[in-house]
Design an enzyme around this catalytic site. Sequence first.
Site, PDB file in Angstrom:
ATOM      1  N   CYS A 186      -2.619  -8.543  -4.980  1.00 25.03           N
ATOM      2  CA  CYS A 186      -2.737  -7.155  -5.021  1.00 25.03           C
ATOM      3  C   CYS A 186      -3.661  -6.523  -4.006  1.00 25.03           C
ATOM      4  CB  CYS A 186      -2.917  -6.612  -6.510  1.00 25.03           C
ATOM      5  SG  CYS A 186      -2.415  -4.925  -6.665  1.00 25.03           S
ATOM      6  N   HIS A 187      -4.656  -5.688  -4.334  1.00 23.62           N
ATOM      7  CA  HIS A 187      -5.531  -5.100  -3.376  1.00 23.62           C
ATOM      8  C   HIS A 187      -6.755  -6.088  -3.056  1.00 23.62           C
ATOM      9  CE1 HIS A 187      -3.489  -1.540  -4.740  1.00 23.62           C
ATOM     10  NE2 HIS A 187      -4.203  -0.876  -3.570  1.00 23.62           N
ATOM     11  N   GLY A 188      -6.897  -7.051  -3.706  1.00 23.89           N
ATOM     12  CA  GLY A 188      -7.671  -8.228  -3.428  1.00 23.89           C
ATOM     13  C   GLY A 188      -7.785  -8.661  -2.012  1.00 23.89           C
TER      14      GLY A 188
END
Length: 192
Positions: free
Chosen positions: A116-118
């Site tokens: 995801c936003h990682g």
Amino acid sequence: MKVLLLSGDFVEDYELYAPLKALEMLGIDVHVVCPDKKAGDTVQTALHTSEGWQTYSERPGHPFELTHTFAEIDLADYAGLVVPGGRFPEYQRYDQRVLDAVKSFFDRDLPVAAICHGLQLLAAAGVLKGRSCSAFPMCKLDVVAGGGTYVDFEAFSKNVHVDGNLVSAPAYPAIGVWMREFIRLLGVTIQF
């Protein structure tokens, strides 16, 4: 075997708890850390969901008690790294200590699972140059700006992308296949 799991306030709840429990189930010692916090401190998680609006909504998740102190970890102790999403990568990508930690796993070619936003942390750490990866669609520009090639999946639930030591997925519906590939890279085998 020890694995480091990065976190911070408003980490995605599912992307913290599910990998943690999957790895613990296999006997892997998972150390969950957050810069400027110590073991026993909590981070607030968040639940992100699509409710028909133009972007996802955010609701409070479960508070999570950190297992270890970021300032005291020795990166040489870990066999792999897990980078969940949520909002914490957005602000931790400005923390050089976090970027150095991420980069160290790539320098040693150790397994890294990011979702995801990682991938914002990986882009900021400069480790995506010449690599391909998936991420939440709104992070495509981060991946490209970081020198990576964005892999787009129409469906989130069964899609995972592996490029060398990097396992990436677009969002929490893919946690099962994402963790399966990370566990494979760690060299863990399961016999029934």
